[in-house]
Scaffold this motif. Structure first.
Motif, PDB file in Angstrom:
ATOM      1  N   ILE A 491     -16.042  16.986  12.082  1.00 42.26           N
ATOM      2  CA  ILE A 491     -16.022  15.713  12.801  1.00 42.26           C
ATOM      3  C   ILE A 491     -16.972  15.776  13.983  1.00 42.26           C
ATOM      4  O   ILE A 491     -16.829  16.631  14.866  1.00 42.26           O
ATOM      5  CB  ILE A 491     -14.607  15.382  13.326  1.00 42.26           C
ATOM      6  N   LEU A 492     -17.954  14.892  13.989  1.00 46.16           N
ATOM      7  CA  LEU A 492     -18.750  14.666  15.195  1.00 46.16           C
ATOM      8  C   LEU A 492     -18.000  13.625  16.004  1.00 46.16           C
ATOM      9  O   LEU A 492     -17.925  12.450  15.625  1.00 46.16           O
ATOM     10  CB  LEU A 492     -20.155  14.181  14.843  1.00 46.16           C
ATOM     11  N   TYR A 493     -17.414  14.071  17.101  1.00 44.70           N
ATOM     12  CA  TYR A 493     -16.550  13.188  17.884  1.00 44.70           C
ATOM     13  C   TYR A 493     -17.083  13.017  19.298  1.00 44.70           C
ATOM     14  O   TYR A 493     -17.592  13.961  19.917  1.00 44.70           O
ATOM     15  CB  TYR A 493     -15.130  13.746  17.962  1.00 44.70           C
ATOM     16  N   SER A 494     -16.934  11.792  19.816  1.00 42.82           N
ATOM     17  CA  SER A 494     -17.271  11.532  21.216  1.00 42.82           C
ATOM     18  C   SER A 494     -16.376  10.429  21.757  1.00 42.82           C
ATOM     19  O   SER A 494     -15.776   9.651  21.003  1.00 42.82           O
ATOM     20  CB  SER A 494     -18.744  11.137  21.364  1.00 42.82           C
ATOM     21  N   TYR A 495     -16.299  10.376  23.080  1.00 37.86           N
ATOM     22  CA  TYR A 495     -15.565   9.326  23.792  1.00 37.86           C
ATOM     23  C   TYR A 495     -16.516   8.729  24.828  1.00 37.86           C
ATOM     24  O   TYR A 495     -17.616   9.253  25.053  1.00 37.86           O
ATOM     25  CB  TYR A 495     -14.308   9.907  24.446  1.00 37.86           C
ATOM     26  N   SER A 496     -16.113   7.657  25.443  1.00 38.85           N
ATOM     27  CA  SER A 496     -16.986   6.924  26.366  1.00 38.85           C
ATOM     28  C   SER A 496     -17.664   7.823  27.390  1.00 38.85           C
ATOM     29  O   SER A 496     -18.871   7.681  27.650  1.00 38.85           O
ATOM     30  CB  SER A 496     -16.183   5.850  27.101  1.00 38.85           C
ATOM     31  N   ASN A 497     -16.905   8.723  27.993  1.00 40.58           N
ATOM     32  CA  ASN A 497     -17.468   9.600  29.021  1.00 40.58           C
ATOM     33  C   ASN A 497     -17.498  11.066  28.581  1.00 40.58           C
ATOM     34  O   ASN A 497     -17.621  11.965  29.412  1.00 40.58           O
ATOM     35  CB  ASN A 497     -16.704   9.459  30.340  1.00 40.58           C
ATOM     36  N   LYS A 498     -17.366  11.298  27.260  1.00 38.61           N
ATOM     37  CA  LYS A 498     -17.405  12.651  26.711  1.00 38.61           C
ATOM     38  C   LYS A 498     -18.446  12.705  25.595  1.00 38.61           C
ATOM     39  O   LYS A 498     -18.231  12.138  24.516  1.00 38.61           O
ATOM     40  CB  LYS A 498     -16.033  13.042  26.178  1.00 38.61           C
ATOM     41  N   PRO A 499     -19.578  13.368  25.845  1.00 35.93           N
ATOM     42  CA  PRO A 499     -20.636  13.418  24.830  1.00 35.93           C
ATOM     43  C   PRO A 499     -20.176  14.090  23.543  1.00 35.93           C
ATOM     44  O   PRO A 499     -19.172  14.818  23.519  1.00 35.93           O
ATOM     45  CB  PRO A 499     -21.733  14.234  25.528  1.00 35.93           C
ATOM     46  N   THR A 500     -20.931  13.866  22.497  1.00 34.25           N
ATOM     47  CA  THR A 500     -20.580  14.327  21.155  1.00 34.25           C
ATOM     48  C   THR A 500     -20.430  15.841  21.081  1.00 34.25           C
ATOM     49  O   THR A 500     -21.283  16.596  21.551  1.00 34.25           O
ATOM     50  CB  THR A 500     -21.659  13.882  20.151  1.00 34.25           C
ATOM     51  N   GLU A 501     -19.327  16.273  20.461  1.00 31.85           N
ATOM     52  CA  GLU A 501     -19.106  17.671  20.126  1.00 31.85           C
ATOM     53  C   GLU A 501     -18.645  17.748  18.674  1.00 31.85           C
ATOM     54  O   GLU A 501     -18.226  16.742  18.079  1.00 31.85           O
ATOM     55  CB  GLU A 501     -18.059  18.319  21.040  1.00 31.85           C
ATOM     56  N   LEU A 502     -18.691  18.948  18.118  1.00 33.08           N
ATOM     57  CA  LEU A 502     -18.325  19.163  16.722  1.00 33.08           C
ATOM     58  C   LEU A 502     -16.916  19.742  16.649  1.00 33.08           C
ATOM     59  O   LEU A 502     -16.590  20.705  17.360  1.00 33.08           O
ATOM     60  CB  LEU A 502     -19.333  20.096  16.060  1.00 33.08           C
ATOM     61  N   TYR A 503     -16.105  19.150  15.797  1.00 37.32           N
ATOM     62  CA  TYR A 503     -14.720  19.571  15.589  1.00 37.32           C
ATOM     63  C   TYR A 503     -14.492  19.886  14.109  1.00 37.32           C
ATOM     64  O   TYR A 503     -15.211  19.386  13.237  1.00 37.32           O
ATOM     65  CB  TYR A 503     -13.742  18.463  15.998  1.00 37.32           C
ATOM     66  N   ILE A 504     -13.454  20.680  13.847  1.00 31.01           N
ATOM     67  CA  ILE A 504     -13.000  20.920  12.476  1.00 31.01           C
ATOM     68  C   ILE A 504     -11.511  20.607  12.410  1.00 31.01           C
ATOM     69  O   ILE A 504     -10.746  20.946  13.312  1.00 31.01           O
ATOM     70  CB  ILE A 504     -13.277  22.363  12.028  1.00 31.01           C
TER      71      ILE A 504
END
Length: 792
Positions: A491-504
């Motif tokens: 999962i490439l995940y991001s939030y409004s004030n959290k840049p994209t990181e990679l999750y499993i």
């Protein structure tokens, strides 16, 4: 502000960076945040799984290397990440695999060569290793052969024997000798009548040609192109039929973009695109029956609406409208399992129709299955913008699936090809993105913004439709890539004030115990983490026509609130920015944090024409850009005045590309609302922009001149009252610098004095150099400080 041109020679900038920050009370500095990824941190991207599902590969640059991102690998077993060396990365299979019918083998292209992958052993075999580029690999002959395109011709490679066979032979003309005129023909025949030796040699030559003609049956059939470009070469799964399209593109005049700062020291011209209003490109699809050596056209003359007369032509009763052939781009066929049928996705050249048809390859005839018509233009997620949409065959080969905006939002449909009954598998006031069928053919996977227009989650659903199962739960954006056996999700995940990181995360469908997403990358720079980034509030407000408009709102602390506001206008038109994930406009996001620290209220609106809100919102700018998309900005400004205490004379506006266009229209047509505007890489005259984008929304200048005149800022420049800052790259090959040169001449002729223009000699549409970004946003900050707050 006095009229002037500010020619910025980037190698000779003498701008004092200390003075540039004068008046900025934020701990953020423009020069720092405009370093982009070097300040924020390079984000992971393009994840894909190894064929055994034990390694997740992705591009990443955690150490900020000078060159581009490099390939990294995460081991599912030991949960460690390592950088993949160049030679190993080059030997890995591509992330895009095409499987044979029983999923035991796959083909892929990499670095211009074709490879065959054995799924059980995970080993790749090179099919080609040449200096030429091979492409479009796919299986044929019931999975026994691999087809690919090389040098414009289609070849097959037999997996068992290794035989490489050329299947097509495209020629410009079948005429081997030029045709003689009447005079030369008489001389030719007279020579043969006079000289015995010439007659004897001709007889021998003719006899040899007859033998050669007989041997041609062993070669691919010569297919005449008449100088047209061949595209989309593809052979069906059985190996019986080859389809291809002839494209005849008009030779339209193109705009020259001169480069002034060059390595050679000379001015160098770049030949770029043409302007809107080109003659339509002609597309003709053909079928080549390999066994019977027959070539025939795909017949499309039975499509509904070929004689359609657009509604807007009623505004021009004295002008004759002509569009003799409405057929536009024809997407490559989607074949059923045995290659007896195919579905085609066809676009009208005026963008107002999309046809899905069933092709009978034996005859070239088609049967219309679905017509999607829009008075404005056909579009939406999965429906296709410049090429075909998401579609395919259902596992039973009796039904097809596709996307449609029939209900006003893009949803997933199936259709029985025999009775043409369609069924909506999803419905509601939300959109479906990137739908695909699971490998066991039992269910759907897709992304949707069902929970909120600005929140995208990953879902699964039975193949027949029904109840959804939500597979992700982190609010924001979740872009999921499933492992080969679909038991894990990257999962490439991001939030409004959290840049994209990679999750499993384990796929809940597979019944794993733990389904909590685990973050595996940490990409933020310390400089970025040192600041407490604001989480903008997603709000809605009522437009003057009653529509509900979504926006991001940034509010300052009461102690620093200065009763001034800045409205940011995102680019592209059809793009979404009032969402809950990390914005592609991340420099602007950081700049908004800086503005808020300085007391400004910032509003970022998903105006009419933005993505994520369905068909009516998407087409709300049809025939009038600068209409409702501008009034949404004006209504947003009024809302700030009424509800947030913003002074009526302290509202600024800025944006780039489409956002720059709206800024110009706001400064010219709503001068009572906007006291200052920063227009970046702006469109000043839509008649000067490209065809594919502009003709969808405004038709063409020759057929719909009213739409262009009410949509182009250059016609409204006399309305300028506030302070305008124009910023543009001189080598912009998308929105040409010429556009702003023309507008500046118009402002000069009108005697306007309250405008400035900064130009950037080495920048295209998307700026690259941090020094350019820094100069640009320093000037915008100074503009708002002076024009809205009276600060020098």
């Amino acid at each position: 502000m006095g009229r002037f041109f500010t020619f910025i020679l980037l190698s000779l900038i003498t701008f004092n960076t200390v003075l540039a920050q004068k008046g900025n009370v934020s701990s953020l500095k423009i020069k720092d945040i405009m370093q982009g990824d070097a300040f924020v941190g390079h984000r992971p991207s393009s994840p894909y799984w190894s064929t055994d599902g034990q390694t997740l590969y992705f591009d990443w640059n955690p150490k900020g290397a000078a060159l581009s991102d490099s390939l990294h690998a995460y081991s599912v077993g030991n949960k460690k990440i390592h950088k993949v060396d160049f030679l190993t990365a080059n030997s890995l299979p591509s992330s895009r695999l095409t499987y044979n019918p029983d999923k035991t083998q796959a083909v892929f292209s990499k670095n211009g060569d074709i490879f065959l992958l054995d799924i059980a052993t995970h080993k790749s075999t090179a099919i080609t290793k040449t200096q030429e580029r091979e492409s479009n690999p796919h299986f044929t002959d019931s999975g026994k052969s691999v087809a690919f395109v090389k040098g414009g011709e289609l070849f097959t490679w037999n997996i068992e024997s290794g035989l490489l066979e050329q299947k097509t032979q495209f020629v410009t003309s079948k005429d081997k000798e030029p045709q003689r005129n009447s005079k030369d023909e008489w001389l030719y025949q007279d020579q043969l009548d006079i000289f015995d030796v010439l007659r004897e040699r001709k007889a021998k030559k003719d006899a040899g040609e007859k033998i050669s003609e007989k041997l041609k049956i062993l070669e691919p059939l010569e297919i005449e192109t008449k100088g047209k470009q061949v595209i989309g070469q593809q052979i069906d799964p059985s190996g019986s039929y080859i389809t291809y399209t002839l494209m005849d593109q008009p030779n339209s005049k193109r705009t020259i973009v001169p480069h002034f700062v060059t390595e050679s020291g000379y001015t160098e011209d770049q030949n770029t695109r043409s302007k809107v209003g080109d003659e339509p490109t002609q597309y003709e699809m053909f079928v080549y029956d390999v066994k019977n050596r027959k070539n025939y056209p795909v017949v499309l003359d039975n499509l509904e609406g070929l004689d359609y007369l657009p509604e807007y032509t009623k505004d021009y009763p004295d002008k004759q409208y002509e569009n003799e052939d409405r057929i536009g781009f024809i997407n490559n066929p989607h074949w059923n399992t045995d290659g007896t049928k195919a579905i085609l996705d066809i676009q009208a050249n005026d963008y107002k129709d999309r046809w899905i048809v069933l092709l009978d390859p034996k005859t070239g005839n088609v049967e219309q299955l679905d017509r999607q018509h829009d008075e404005a233009w056909v579009g939406g997620p999965g429906i296709g913008r410049y090429r075909g949409g998401n579609m395919g065959w259902m596992p039973d080969d009796k039904k097809i699936w596709f996307m449609s905006e029939k209900t006003g939002y893009s949803h997933l449909y199936t259709m029985d090809i025999n009775n043409k009954n369609d069924k909506a598998l999803t419905s509601g006031e939300f959109e479906i993105y990137d739908a695909f069928i699971s490998k066991d053919k039992s269910r759907w996977y897709f992304t949707s913004n069902k929970t909120h227009p600005g929140d995208r989650q990953f879902y699964s659903m039975s193949l027949k439709g029904g109840k959804w199962e939500k597979l992700t739960d982190m609010v924001g954006r979740n872009d999921v890539v499933l492992s080969p056996n679909e038991d894990k999700m990257a999962i490439l995940y991001s939030y409004s004030n959290k840049p994209t990181e990679l999750y499993i995360q384990n796929n809940p469908i597979k019944g794993k115990r733990s389904t909590q997403a685990e973050q595996i990358t940490d990409s933020n720079m310390e400089t970025f983490n040192a600041y407490d980034w604001k989480d903008p509030e997603i709000i809605t407000f009522k437009a003057s026509d009653g529509a509900e408009v979504h926006a991001r709102l940034y509010q300052p602390e009461t102690s620093v609130q200065n009763k001034a506001a800045v409205i940011f206008v995102h680019g592209a038109g059809y793009l979404q920015n009032a969402h809950k994930w990390w914005s592609s406009y991340f420099r602007e996001y950081m700049f908004h944090n800086l503005l808020v620290d300085n007391g400004y209220t910032v509003l970022d609106i998903d105006y009419r024409g933005s993505a994520g809100y369905g068909r009516d919102w998407r087409t709300g700018i049809y025939r009038h850009m600068g209409g409702k998309d501008l009034s949404d900005q004006v209504d947003g400004a009024k809302m700030l005045m009424d509800e947030y205490g913003i002074d009526t004379d302290k509202v600024g506006i800025y944006g780039g590309s489409y956002g720059g266009f709206i800024t110009l229209m706001g400064m010219f047509n709503a001068p009572d609302t906007f006291s200052a505007g920063g227009a970046i890489r702006s469109v000043g005259d839509w008649a000067a922009y490209n065809h594919g984008y502009t003709a969808r929304i405004l038709n063409t200048p020759a057929t719909d001149s009213l739409a262009y005149k009410r949509s182009s800022p250059i016609y409204f420049a006399d309305g300028l009252q506030g302070d305008l800052l124009i910023l543009h790259g001189m080598v912009d090959d998308n929105v040409h610098f010429q556009d702003m040169v023309r507008l500046s001449q118009r402002l000069i002729e009108l005697g306007k004095e309250n405008w400035e223009m900064a130009v950037y000699p080495v920048e295209r549409h998307g700026f690259v150099e941090p020094s350019s970004w820094t100069d640009e946003y320093t000037r915008i900050f100074k503009l708002f400080q002076k024009s809205l707050l009276g600060k020098e």
